[in-house]
Design a protein around this motif. Structure first.
Motif, PDB file in Angstrom:
ATOM      1  N   ALA A  83      -3.754  -0.633   5.602  1.00  9.58           N
ATOM      2  CA  ALA A  83      -3.372  -2.413   5.846  1.00  9.58           C
ATOM      3  C   ALA A  83      -3.947  -3.031   6.628  1.00  9.58           C
ATOM      4  O   ALA A  83      -3.494  -4.085   6.656  1.00  9.58           O
ATOM      5  N   VAL A  84      -4.385  -2.068   7.376  1.00  5.21           N
ATOM      6  CA  VAL A  84      -5.287  -3.281   8.745  1.00  5.21           C
ATOM      7  C   VAL A  84      -6.895  -4.201   8.275  1.00  5.21           C
ATOM      8  O   VAL A  84      -6.648  -5.890   8.276  1.00  5.21           O
ATOM      9  N   LYS A  85      -7.474  -3.448   7.260  1.00  5.48           N
ATOM     10  CA  LYS A  85      -8.587  -4.295   6.531  1.00  5.48           C
ATOM     11  C   LYS A  85      -7.851  -4.982   5.483  1.00  5.48           C
ATOM     12  O   LYS A  85      -8.465  -5.947   5.273  1.00  5.48           O
ATOM     13  N   GLU A  86      -6.220  -5.011   4.473  1.00  8.39           N
ATOM     14  CA  GLU A  86      -5.830  -6.318   4.133  1.00  8.39           C
ATOM     15  C   GLU A  86      -5.220  -6.992   4.608  1.00  8.39           C
ATOM     16  O   GLU A  86      -5.760  -8.583   4.166  1.00  8.39           O
ATOM     17  N   LEU A  87      -5.205  -6.769   6.374  1.00  5.01           N
ATOM     18  CA  LEU A  87      -5.018  -8.587   6.553  1.00  5.01           C
ATOM     19  C   LEU A  87      -5.849  -9.150   7.022  1.00  5.01           C
ATOM     20  O   LEU A  87      -5.949  -9.455   6.473  1.00  5.01           O
ATOM     21  N   GLU A  88      -7.179  -8.028   7.085  1.00  3.35           N
ATOM     22  CA  GLU A  88      -8.430  -8.891   7.719  1.00  3.35           C
ATOM     23  C   GLU A  88      -8.843  -9.489   6.492  1.00  3.35           C
ATOM     24  O   GLU A  88      -9.820 -10.646   6.748  1.00  3.35           O
ATOM     25  N   ILE A 118       1.433  -0.784  -0.150  1.00  5.23           N
ATOM     26  CA  ILE A 118      -0.047  -0.034  -0.441  1.00  5.23           C
ATOM     27  C   ILE A 118       0.946   0.804  -0.264  1.00  5.23           C
ATOM     28  O   ILE A 118       1.847   1.177   1.171  1.00  5.23           O
ATOM     29  N   VAL A 119       0.616   2.694  -1.109  1.00  2.00           N
ATOM     30  CA  VAL A 119       1.808   3.296  -1.036  1.00  2.00           C
ATOM     31  C   VAL A 119       1.049   4.475  -1.997  1.00  2.00           C
ATOM     32  O   VAL A 119       0.004   4.379  -1.638  1.00  2.00           O
TER      33      VAL A 119
END
Length: 367
Positions: A326-331, A176-177
């Motif tokens: 990033a937290v959403k993508e981990l989920e 994510i950039v």
């Protein structure tokens, strides 16, 4: 290893191995995180973990429990040990704050660890950050200049993993950039809209292959071409720096080089706000007025940009939003697994207009 469950009673390695269709030794090696000389493929690993979940296997060891049920493990935020101040650095601190603020479980927390930029973690797995070695961490966010061996070591563990701020072409890695190229492309077009045609660019070390620096320079060149301006090598200066430490002497040398050109630039775009504030201060010490004589523009929108005199026009990077994303993508990875191919999510950037940029002085009759 056994575990007691009200619904299933004691679950044994033999039951798990039978359900997964693999040997008990493979199950033991994986769940105990031991080598035992057994090579376990990703396919076999997935079968064992799925069997554990189907049997509702609940080991007493927290690390093993987290490996089976990644949603129950902690998040680790990893930063290169060469970053001055670590997570207290304003750039990475905003990312971490965004991640913490987005946690849906108020009892959850994020561990913070440093990684060494020089260690080969594939050859020295015993040197991995303690939070990773403990096994309690099952979701990982990394930021700052990458260590490729660390990225590959984490990917081998098949854990939910997101890198923010940098992109690497590694299968299974989600990055994510900020839209770096768009940041400099917009900046050139903005300066050109003020009448500037001799726009200089102060960037990082020559030959540096870091993703963000390459993208920023690509966007700068594209911006010039969009405005039908020439790409003039004398207006592009590569400045050495070390892990985020912007040496004032090197920046002054860069500034002197740019303003000593036969036709000096009327605007200087800097790849970072820290560099832009040094350039601005030095030019003012030489008697030049900002922006009446020369416009200065930064990139990143760090807090000091708004308090500098004159306040710095810059490009805002959505750092907190990157941490939250990033937290959403981990989920998502916990629910649907990691991506098969490299994924690069670019978040939009925007110009923040302040007082360090103005009309081209030639148009105002200054030059």
């Amino acid at each position: 290893m056994t575990a007691t469950n009200k619904k299933t009673g004691n679950i044994t390695m033999s039951q798990i191995s039978k359900a997964a269709g693999v040997s008990p030794s493979a199950v033991s090696a994986l769940l105990n995180d031991r080598d035992y000389g057994i090579r376990i493929s990703e396919k076999t690993r997935n079968r064992i973990m799925e069997a554990c979940r189907e049997l509702n296997y609940r080991p007493k060891n927290p690390a093993t429990l987290a490996r089976i049920y990644p949603a129950m493990g902690d998040i680790c935020f990893l930063i290169n040990s060469g970053v001055p101040g670590g997570a207290q650095h304003q750039y990475f601190g905003q990312m971490l704050s965004g991640a913490i603020a987005s946690l849906s479980d108020p009892t959850a927390h994020i561990a913070y660890s440093l990684f060494d930029p020089q260690i080969d973690y594939l050859k020295q797995p015993e040197s991995l950050p303690q939070s990773l070695r403990s096994g309690n961490v099952t979701k990982i966010i990394a930021a700052s200049t990458p260590n490729t061996s660390l990225v590959q070591a984490i990917l081998k563990r098949n854990l939910p993993f997101v890198y923010i701020g940098h992109h690497m072409d590694e299968a299974g890695l989600c990055s994510i950039v900020p839209d770096y190229a768009e940041a400099t492309r917009q900046s050139v077009k903005y300066l050109n809209s003020l009448g500037h045609t001799r726009i200089a660019y102060l960037t990082g070390p020559f030959g540096n292959s870091t993703y963000n620096l390459l993208e920023l320079q690509r966007g700068f060149v594209e911006g010039l071409r969009d405005c039908e301006l020439p790409v003039s090598p004398q207006y592009i200066y590569h400045c050495d720096f070390d892990q985020g430490n912007f040496g004032q002497e090197q920046l002054i040398e860069a500034t002197e080089h740019l303003i000593s050109q036969k036709q000096r630039p009327t605007a200087i775009m800097c790849f970072h706000d820290t560099a832009a504030t040094v350039v601005s201060s030095y030019l003012q010490s030489k008697g030049l007025k900002i922006p009446q004589d020369i416009s200065i523009m930064g990139c990143n929108d760090e807090p000091a940009a708004s308090t500098h005199h004159p306040a710095l026009t810059t490009v805002h990077f959505p750092l907190a939003e990157m941490g939250a994303q990033a937290v959403k993508e981990l989920e998502n990875q916990i629910l649907f697994g990691r991506p098969d191919k490299p994924v690069n999510i670019k978040l939009p950037v925007n110009i923040v207009e302040r007082q360090s940029c103005g009309p081209c002085p030639e148009l105002a009759g200054v030059l």
